[in-house]
Scaffold this active site. Sequence first.
Site, mmCIF file in Angstrom:
data_model
loop_
_atom_site.group_PDB
_atom_site.id
_atom_site.type_symbol
_atom_site.label_atom_id
_atom_site.label_comp_id
_atom_site.label_asym_id
_atom_site.label_seq_id
_atom_site.Cartn_x
_atom_site.Cartn_y
_atom_site.Cartn_z
ATOM 1 N N HIS A 107 68.197 71.376 29.592
ATOM 2 C CA HIS A 107 67.985 71.564 31.030
ATOM 3 C C HIS A 107 69.313 71.668 31.783
ATOM 4 C CE1 HIS A 107 64.126 69.345 30.014
ATOM 5 N NE2 HIS A 107 63.679 70.447 30.579
ATOM 6 N N LEU A 109 64.804 65.163 31.483
ATOM 7 C CA LEU A 109 65.853 66.171 31.311
ATOM 8 C C LEU A 109 66.776 65.865 30.142
ATOM 9 C CD1 LEU A 109 66.739 66.704 35.084
ATOM 10 C CD2 LEU A 109 65.082 67.938 33.677
ATOM 11 N N GLY A 168 64.743 78.527 29.652
ATOM 12 C CA GLY A 168 65.398 78.411 28.348
ATOM 13 C C GLY A 168 64.771 79.333 27.313
ATOM 14 N N GLY A 187 60.853 67.621 34.006
ATOM 15 C CA GLY A 187 61.582 66.355 33.951
ATOM 16 C C GLY A 187 61.900 65.952 32.520
ATOM 17 N N GLN A 202 48.939 73.413 32.999
ATOM 18 C CA GLN A 202 49.390 74.069 31.773
ATOM 19 C C GLN A 202 49.116 73.228 30.535
ATOM 20 O OE1 GLN A 202 53.524 74.161 33.334
ATOM 21 N NE2 GLN A 202 54.151 73.798 31.251
ATOM 22 N N SER A 242 64.561 69.115 23.225
ATOM 23 C CA SER A 242 63.215 69.181 23.789
ATOM 24 C C SER A 242 62.836 67.811 24.319
ATOM 25 C CB SER A 242 62.212 69.604 22.709
ATOM 26 O OG SER A 242 60.889 69.329 23.147
ATOM 27 N N SER A 243 62.130 67.798 25.459
ATOM 28 C CA SER A 243 61.670 66.506 25.984
ATOM 29 C C SER A 243 60.732 65.845 24.985
ATOM 30 C CB SER A 243 60.959 66.701 27.320
ATOM 31 O OG SER A 243 61.822 67.315 28.240
ATOM 32 N N ARG A 244 60.026 66.637 24.200
ATOM 33 C CA ARG A 244 59.072 66.075 23.239
ATOM 34 C C ARG A 244 59.765 65.451 22.025
ATOM 35 N NH1 ARG A 244 55.587 70.573 25.093
ATOM 36 N NH2 ARG A 244 53.782 69.624 26.114
#
Lengths: 285, 285
Positions: A37, A33, A148, A31, A61, A186-188
């Site tokens: 993504h 996104l 990715g 998620g 993870q 990146s989501s981060r």
Amino acid sequence: MKCFSVVKDMQNFAEFMKKKNCVIGLVPTMGALHEGHLALMRTAKAACDIVIASVFVNPTQFGPNEDYDAYPRRFEEDCKKLESVGVDAVFHPEPAEMYPNGYCTYVQVEGDITHCLCGAQRPVHFRGVATVVTKLIHITLADEAFFGQKDAQQVVIIRRFVQDLNIPVHINMVPIVREKSGLARSSRNAYLSPSEKKTALILSQSLKKAQLAYALGERDVEILKKTVIDSLHTEKMAVIDYVELFSFPALAPIHTVRETSLLAIAVKIGETRLIDNVILGEGIK
Amino acid sequence: MKCFSVVKDMQNFAEFMKKKNCVIGLVPTMGALHEGHLALMRTAKAACDIVIASVFVNPTQFGPNEDYDAYPRRFEEDCKKLESVGVDAVFHPEPAEMYPNGYCTYVQVEGDITHCLCGAQRPVHFRGVATVVTKLIHITLADEAFFGQKDAQQVVIIRRFVQDLNIPVHINMVPIVREKSGLARSSRNAYLSPSEKKTALILSQSLKKAQLAYALGERDVEILKKTVIDSLHTEKMAVIDYVELFSFPALAPIHTVRETSLLAIAVKIGETRLIDNVILGEGIK
């Protein structure tokens, strides 16, 4: 767009589609996104009859001191984005649906490909990834799955266990999507303050310098790595986790770039750990 | 009967059958087939459109001091038996076809169900079983897979990882087939000398005594186990590895038989380790 949160429902839908001879594409995500993504979704749409995206922040993870709780969750926003690119179904289970009481099975990929790069600092990470991806492939009956290149080591490991376990699915790697500035999506990135985001540009810039050196004929691994390290050191707020150059996809140590290779870095900017990479010598045989 | 030794050929055949909407049954074996195996084949034939038997002595489920090299191999004889019961295809790969160079993935089932009973003496055994069964299910695209109750712990573990990894296959357990004497059919019976074979009757006899005690109302686990142990001790050549009574299928320790339970034994007769079991209180809810 259909939305499933129960494994059995998702599997029944996939089985129904499979019986119609549909080619099923799976794009696993956690998620939050972004354009990276969506590039995966678009690639999947072009290649498959049905695209299923999963949105699941997978607890197995994350290590005990990692950002599982803090990881951004914005499912409604994600659904709008998925619909906008024509995704057919989203699978969004609760953790207890994926790992019910008594759960005790893990897919373990042993050997150097899991211990180097991100595996060194994150010992349980790839076990969690291999396990959840195996589950998601079975739940969606995917013929094609899309990942990715930003997580290049993850792709190597997924291809490895898919081949080892003879899972009848094809693994596709989609190029990194970057912001105009060069920062890999990146989501981060959402964790970064505006000034940290500026600092983070050093990741892609340092890789570009090594790419240029490679283009000009440099093949010595230590020199190429030093090019990246020197460049990263110009930003005092950037703390290097690793700068590595391995053969790709074997991820074996090399002294000279004579085959397709992966130049990969992990860098902490403040509290946020970012990764980026480039593939050198693509197409060398 | 078709015979395949290459993974890709087997998988292509299975895919072809799957596209015709055939229900595919898988019976994994290590060969040296006996009546117990043939009962599995017949059950599979009755339930499925296509039955694939695998004959593969799987190296990863043998410990370093176990009987991998000595394990009986008689493929031609096996093929005749498989044809006689109408098996449609046999998969008979070389070890290097299943575990090529660079192979490094294992399906690991953690927790008590793998550490008790046979798992205590055979630490890598069930990791090897889980891994090869996962591979075989993927290679044959099986909808139904058939295993014997003689390896009851194996069935429990297979059901566990199939559920945990959401593998779209149904696991069937088929009752133990015995010789007239009561001896459970096993490929390892071939190791027994005539006098050892006589001695080996004590396994099923001891279980029968406990079954009788149970039928007469005994529910105390220690007393039921002692019934078996005392009976086994009447044969000096029988060396007990374990006598255990656990809930089934959870394989949890119990003091009193209040639910369906597994009374399982492993006994060495000379150099040969034999196992046997009975299920008590089947159908208790």
